[in-house]
Design a protein around this motif. Structure first.
Motif, PDB file in Angstrom:
ATOM      1  N   LEU A  72      -1.372  -1.885  -5.381  1.00  0.00           N
ATOM      2  CA  LEU A  72      -2.602  -1.550  -4.665  1.00  0.00           C
ATOM      3  C   LEU A  72      -3.515  -2.781  -4.614  1.00  0.00           C
ATOM      4  N   GLY A  98       2.024   6.358  -7.102  1.00  0.00           N
ATOM      5  CA  GLY A  98       0.894   7.078  -7.691  1.00  0.00           C
ATOM      6  C   GLY A  98       1.234   8.543  -7.958  1.00  0.00           C
ATOM      7  N   TRP A  99       2.172   9.070  -7.199  1.00  0.00           N
ATOM      8  CA  TRP A  99       2.585  10.472  -7.376  1.00  0.00           C
ATOM      9  C   TRP A  99       3.138  10.717  -8.771  1.00  0.00           C
ATOM     10  N   LEU A 117       0.823  -1.215   0.000  1.00  0.00           N
ATOM     11  CA  LEU A 117       0.000   0.000   0.000  1.00  0.00           C
ATOM     12  C   LEU A 117       0.859   1.268   0.000  1.00  0.00           C
ATOM     13  N   ALA A 174       1.864   0.653  -9.762  1.00  0.00           N
ATOM     14  CA  ALA A 174       1.152   1.135  -8.574  1.00  0.00           C
ATOM     15  C   ALA A 174      -0.190   0.411  -8.428  1.00  0.00           C
ATOM     16  N   LEU A 175      -0.862   0.205  -9.566  1.00  0.00           N
ATOM     17  CA  LEU A 175      -2.158  -0.495  -9.533  1.00  0.00           C
ATOM     18  C   LEU A 175      -2.003  -1.937  -9.087  1.00  0.00           C
ATOM     19  N   MET A 193      -3.213  10.398   2.622  1.00  0.00           N
ATOM     20  CA  MET A 193      -4.056   9.284   2.177  1.00  0.00           C
ATOM     21  C   MET A 193      -5.379   9.239   2.938  1.00  0.00           C
ATOM     22  N   ALA A 220       2.474   1.718  -3.386  1.00  0.00           N
ATOM     23  CA  ALA A 220       1.470   2.143  -4.382  1.00  0.00           C
ATOM     24  C   ALA A 220       1.191   3.634  -4.218  1.00  0.00           C
ATOM     25  N   GLN A 221       1.100   4.069  -2.960  1.00  0.00           N
ATOM     26  CA  GLN A 221       0.814   5.472  -2.671  1.00  0.00           C
ATOM     27  C   GLN A 221       1.959   6.354  -3.181  1.00  0.00           C
TER      28      GLN A 221
END
Lengths: 275, 338
Positions: free
Chosen positions: A76, A53-54, A46, A72-73, A263, A49-50
């Motif tokens: 996640l 995502g940036w 997680l 990232a997907l 988040m 992924a966070q």
């Protein structure tokens, strides 16, 4: 055109791959110690992924926006599996665990919490983490816990791609220009203090027997394969000591709070709401 | 079906007389394709103005996808559930993919992607002005999906039949994904409007802000849209701006009712005679200001795109240098092998 509320556009199953919904509806309840172990795995995925995502809409090329979003997907997705399964031990959902745990309740390693930095630093972290995850998942597929084994099996195929992506970039950056070589080598130095803790055995994992994978058992293969790819890329394996405090407690991390503040902000403004 | 006529490829002829003859035959062939409503393909002769119009339109569309990643990307880190986060990430990723297909379609007209990208960075190329509005709340993800993607679909479905083959084919794929995007936007708003009072308010507020700008996405009223006529004659554009706008309004009125949200237009009402909904005047001064770079986030969107491009320069250089080295190594290995 009309849409019905039950006509979901959001079920994310491809073929007969498992989904977080399957795990929840499957009803297998994780024993509490297994759930605590699943938090390690889920929180790592997680947080990374966070972080990744940036990069979406900030990558060096359009193709890389797509690739980093894809990774990232995947991560996640892994996080959703592990957190859903972990939550079954305590009657909690993936979102309860992701959005309503405080900083000290997370169990991510510090490597995935590190700032993205430049693309070289991000790729250095991707190389380390995907090589580690590959070694982990290819053993976890034999876990005596069938849910963990099933998640690992699905995740492994994706992590093979993440490894390939990181390796290709390590070669391009290591052998590309003087500047790219310097930047990616700096990135490796920045991340290296957080490598040791990935391989740290703790009491929980030791007590789980063949449910879990002993992190220390991954180290030799990880070291050998990392040395091979860095050698091919003309880069050095950093000679840097591990940073103190690699126990996943969050006590020794400054980054985690910032990640969670962002988040969790909206979910916590509306406790009990559904989205 | 495109009629294949040999010798009509856009290859320059040796002397001016031969060139003139080639152009005449080319124009005749092109006119026949348009009259038959079949497709122009990249190697067919085409009038320069047609080529230019298409490069401008297709690249503007590509730029809109790329800039459009920003307002939604803004919410990836804060999405309120992991499922919503995953869907949003996948959606923004699709937009990057649409940008890629469209740049590729534009490249078949002879303008490389890096040139088009430079036009965007220099501010010489436009993109859809809707993306210069801020995405302030989570409900904006719903309103953007439902209204902005909905307007885009209404605009783009007829483009699947555009006379230029690569553009039409790219649009087929894009429209499929866009309708999925619109559906997820609608679903976000549905959840919010059936949630807590604060969530419903958030949804209504987002719809209030995006309604007018989404109607303006179809472009100025027909009497102020000088380029439309030529595009329609070339079978690029199939319906006028106002026709498409009306079609969109007719569609969203019922969807808004199903959402239990209102549209912020006191003049909106069914007109029995016309068989359509009447709607109130739009603020075209606002539209002109936003189009000409004075949107609330215009500066920020461009700054972000330039920054990403500049920050990535060393990476692209490294990739190019590596590709050259490995190609040279392969070539010398082949020589040794031979």
């Amino acid at each position: 055109m009309s849409f019905a509320s039950h006509d979901s556009a959001t079920k994310q199953s491809a073929g007969n791959a498992i989904t977080a919904e399957d795990i929840r509806e499957g009803g297998s309840k994780a024993p509490e110690d297994v759930a605590r172990y699943a938090l390690y795995l889920g929180d790592d995925a997680l947080m990374l992924a966070q972080r990744l995502g940036w990069w979406i809409a900030r990558a060096p090329e359009l193709e890389e926006d797509i690739a980093l979003a894809n990774i990232a997907l995947d991560l996640l997705g892994h996080a959703r599996f592990f957190l859903t399964y972990a939550g079954s031990a305590w009657g909690k959902t993936e979102d309860d665990l992701a959005y309503f745990r405080d900083e000290e309740e997370f169990r991510s390693c510090r490597l995935v919490e590190q700032e993205n930095g430049d693309f070289g630093q991000t790729i250095a972290r991707q190389l380390i983490f995907s090589f580690y995850q590959y070694e982990l998942y290819r053993r976890l597929v034999r876990s005596s816990d069938p849910t963990l084994a099933a998640i690992a099996e699905k995740a492994l195929k994706e992590v093979e791609y993440h490894q390939d992506h990181a390796s290709q970039w390590i070669l391009r950056l290591g052998l590309g220009t003087e500047e790219s070589k310097r930047r990616v080598q700096d990135g490796l130095h920045y991340m290296w203090p957080y490598v040791d803790e990935l391989f740290h055995d703790d009491e929980l994992i030791e007590s789980l027997g063949d449910v879990a994978v002993l992190p220390s058992s991954l180290r030799a293969d990880f070291d050998r394969r990392i040395a091979e790819i860095l050698d091919e890329a003309g880069l050095d394996v950093p000679d840097v000591a591990g940073a103190y405090g690699g126990d996943r407690s969050g006590e020794f991390s400054e980054q985690r709070g910032h990640i969670l503040a962002e988040m969790q902000v909206l979910a916590r403004q509306h406790p009990g709401a559904t989205w | 079906m495109t009629t294949q006529t040999p010798g009509l490829h856009a290859v320059p002829a040796a002397d001016p007389a031969a060139q003139a003859e080639q152009d005449r035959a080319g124009q005749e062939h092109f006119d026949r394709i348009i009259a038959e409503d079949s497709r122009v393909e990249p190697r067919d002769w085409m009038p320069e103005a047609y080529r230019k119009t298409l490069v401008r339109q297709v690249s503007q569309h590509a730029h809109s996808e790329i800039i459009g990643m920003q307002p939604e990307g803004n919410w990836i880190s804060r999405a309120p559930s992991l499922k919503r986060k995953a869907i949003l990430m996948a959606k923004v990723q699709d937009e990057a993919g649409h940008g890629l297909y469209l740049y590729s379609a534009a490249e078949t007209l002879g303008t490389p992607r890096h040139v088009l990208n430079q036009q965007l960075l220099d501010g010489r190329a436009k993109y859809s002005s809707i993306f210069n509005y801020p995405a302030r709340t989570w409900a904006d993800m719903g309103a953007i999906g439902w209204l902005v993607d909905g307007a885009a679909i209404a605009n783009q479905v007829p483009l699947c039949r555009a006379s230029y083959g690569p553009y039409g084919r790219a649009m087929v794929r894009i429209c499929k994904e866009e309708s999925f995007h619109q559906r997820q936007g609608w679903e976000i708003l549905y959840e919010l409007s059936h949630g807590t009072p604060a969530q419903k308010q958030m949804a209504q507020d987002a719809v209030n802000r995006f309604y007018g700008p989404s109607l303006q996405m179809f472009g100025p009223p027909d009497e102020d849209s000088p380029n439309s006529k030529q595009s329609m004659a070339w079978n690029i554009k199939r319906f006028s701006n106002d026709e498409l706008r009306q079609r969109f309004v007719d569609m969203i009125v019922e969807q808004a009712e199903a959402l239990d949200l209102t549209l912020p237009d006191p003049d909106l009402k069914w007109n029995e005679d016309r068989g359509h909904y009447d709607y109130g005047p739009l603020d075209w001064d606002e539209f002109k200001a936003v189009v000409s770079g004075k949107g609330p986030c215009s500066v920020q969107r461009m700054q972000r795109r330039r920054q990403a491009h500049e920050d990535g320069a060393w990476v692209r250089e490294a990739a190019a240098a590596y590709a050259r080295k490995t190609a040279a190594e392969r070539a010398s290995a082949e020589l040794i092998g031979a």
